[in-house]
Design a protein around this motif. Structure first.
Motif, PDB file in Angstrom:
ATOM      1  N   ASP A   1      -4.252  -9.578  -1.339  1.00  0.00           N
ATOM      2  CA  ASP A   1      -4.623 -10.919  -0.880  1.00  0.00           C
ATOM      3  C   ASP A   1      -3.841 -11.990  -1.628  1.00  0.00           C
ATOM      4  O   ASP A   1      -3.376 -12.967  -1.034  1.00  0.00           O
TER       5      ASP A   1
ATOM      6  N   GLN B   1     -18.331  -9.573   0.465  1.00  0.00           N
ATOM      7  CA  GLN B   1     -17.122 -10.116  -0.143  1.00  0.00           C
ATOM      8  C   GLN B   1     -17.194 -10.284  -1.656  1.00  0.00           C
ATOM      9  O   GLN B   1     -16.230  -9.966  -2.355  1.00  0.00           O
TER      10      GLN B   1
ATOM     11  N   ALA C   1      -7.357  -4.828  -3.415  1.00  0.00           N
ATOM     12  CA  ALA C   1      -7.646  -5.864  -2.420  1.00  0.00           C
ATOM     13  C   ALA C   1      -7.245  -7.237  -2.934  1.00  0.00           C
ATOM     14  O   ALA C   1      -6.661  -8.051  -2.204  1.00  0.00           O
TER      15      ALA C   1
ATOM     16  N   TYR D   1     -16.743  -6.866  -2.969  1.00  0.00           N
ATOM     17  CA  TYR D   1     -15.517  -6.273  -2.440  1.00  0.00           C
ATOM     18  C   TYR D   1     -14.331  -6.554  -3.343  1.00  0.00           C
ATOM     19  O   TYR D   1     -13.544  -5.665  -3.663  1.00  0.00           O
ATOM     20  N   VAL D   2     -14.181  -7.810  -3.760  1.00  0.00           N
ATOM     21  CA  VAL D   2     -13.017  -8.190  -4.567  1.00  0.00           C
ATOM     22  C   VAL D   2     -13.164  -7.764  -6.019  1.00  0.00           C
ATOM     23  O   VAL D   2     -12.176  -7.704  -6.754  1.00  0.00           O
TER      24      VAL D   2
ATOM     25  N   TRP E   1       0.814  -1.211   0.000  1.00  0.00           N
ATOM     26  CA  TRP E   1       0.000   0.000   0.000  1.00  0.00           C
ATOM     27  C   TRP E   1       0.851   1.267   0.000  1.00  0.00           C
ATOM     28  O   TRP E   1       0.522   2.245  -0.667  1.00  0.00           O
TER      29      TRP E   1
ATOM     30  N   ASN F   1     -12.587  -3.599  -6.040  1.00  0.00           N
ATOM     31  CA  ASN F   1     -11.328  -3.143  -5.451  1.00  0.00           C
ATOM     32  C   ASN F   1     -10.177  -4.045  -5.882  1.00  0.00           C
ATOM     33  O   ASN F   1      -9.836  -5.005  -5.192  1.00  0.00           O
TER      34      ASN F   1
ATOM     35  N   THR G   1      -9.332 -10.377   4.577  1.00  0.00           N
ATOM     36  CA  THR G   1     -10.589 -10.374   3.838  1.00  0.00           C
ATOM     37  C   THR G   1     -11.662 -11.164   4.580  1.00  0.00           C
ATOM     38  O   THR G   1     -12.856 -10.991   4.331  1.00  0.00           O
TER      39      THR G   1
ATOM     40  N   SER H   1      -9.411  -1.529   1.822  1.00  0.00           N
ATOM     41  CA  SER H   1      -8.576  -2.623   1.316  1.00  0.00           C
ATOM     42  C   SER H   1      -8.044  -3.438   2.492  1.00  0.00           C
ATOM     43  O   SER H   1      -7.865  -2.895   3.589  1.00  0.00           O
ATOM     44  N   PRO H   2      -7.762  -4.722   2.286  1.00  0.00           N
ATOM     45  CA  PRO H   2      -7.267  -5.574   3.377  1.00  0.00           C
ATOM     46  C   PRO H   2      -5.791  -5.337   3.673  1.00  0.00           C
ATOM     47  O   PRO H   2      -4.969  -6.255   3.612  1.00  0.00           O
TER      48      PRO H   2
END
Length: 274
Positions: free
Chosen positions: A228, A214, A224, A217-218, A89, A221, A206, A200-201
């Protein structure tokens, strides 16, 4: 010696434009080298500034999240888990912040010298890439300290990082072009990055995301998915799903091509509006 002509009537194909930019890679490397020299000039800590941001954030999140048990690290020591996300990140956020103002900050050059302008947003990608490699040495130290072993699957992080760079390259071009016309963008990007980080994770798994969210989410993003997948290959020693890797590559290429086209269209009036 080849001479490239840049004008509003000049519309080469995208591959010709990319090839033209690649032939001027010496300029890109020279700008990256200058950026690295200037960045840590007259600083006391020098290159340690590449390590401190993710390291200090890891310590803070470890105190407030890791030790409280509010988030899961999926069986890994939380400092290792958090630093792996913060490492990626920090690279992403630094590139976005610096690339956004890359055209405006080179106003005198852009308005007077003919060269592929897309080189400028790529300077922070390569320059911050050096910082990423330096910060990765701390990650290796954390793995050794906590006894987390890695396997050959860690090598799969290399193509994943290439995909990440392609994705960042596209967004860097887009934000740089928009900021040239709308200076609000340089204020919007930091705010967007703050929200994006917690969406973001980076410091959580996650698995902590609500189950109903979920699937969306993936999809919405990509960062993410990259974080992952990176953890899967490096920390959990598993081979990422080939479909996921191919999907990431196709998605990153689509983002890059779209953003590159937008950039080249906007480039025609850079010298006028800058």
């Amino acid at each position: 010696m080849s001479i490239a002509v840049y004008s509003p009537e000049y519309h080469p194909r995208i591959w010709s434009q990319l090839r033209d930019a690649f032939t001027r890679r010496e300029l890109l490397f020279a700008l990256v080298q200058r950026d690295l020299k200037v960045r840590y000039k007259q600083t006391v800590l020098g290159v340690l500034w590449a390590v401190l941001p993710p390291l200090l954030l890891m310590v803070v999140f470890n105190v407030f999240l890791g030790r409280s048990g509010r988030v899961t690290s999926q069986g890994l020591p939380y400092p290792v888990f958090a630093y792996s996300g913060l490492l990626l990140w920090n690279y992403f956020s630094t590139v976005m912040s610096q690339a956004t103002t890359s055209i405006v900050s080179h106003q005198s050059v852009v308005s007077k010298v003919a060269f592929p302008r897309e080189i400028l947003p790529w300077v922070p990608i390569l320059g911050s890439g050096v910082d990423f490699l330096v910060a990765s040495t701390i990650f290796a130290g954390l793995l050794a300290y906590y006894g987390v072993s890695v396997s050959w699957t860690a090598l799969l992080a290399v193509p994943l990082l290439v995909i990440f760079v392609i994705f960042m390259g596209g967004l860097a071009l887009l934000f740089a072009a928009f900021n040239t016309y709308f200076r609000d963008v340089r204020y919007f990007v930091p705010l967007m990055l703050q929200v994006w980080m917690f969406a973001s994770p980076v410091v959580y798994s996650t698995r902590d995301v609500p189950e109903w969210l979920q699937p969306y989410y993936v999809v919405i993003n990509p960062v993410a998915i990259i974080i992952d997948t990176y953890r899967q290959a490096v920390l959990w020693r598993t081979v990422p799903d080939p479909k996921v890797m191919v999907g990431l590559l196709v998605g990153a290429m689509a983002v890059f091509v779209f953003c590159y086209r937008v950039f080249k269209r906007a480039e025609r009036r850079f010298a006028d509006v800058i």
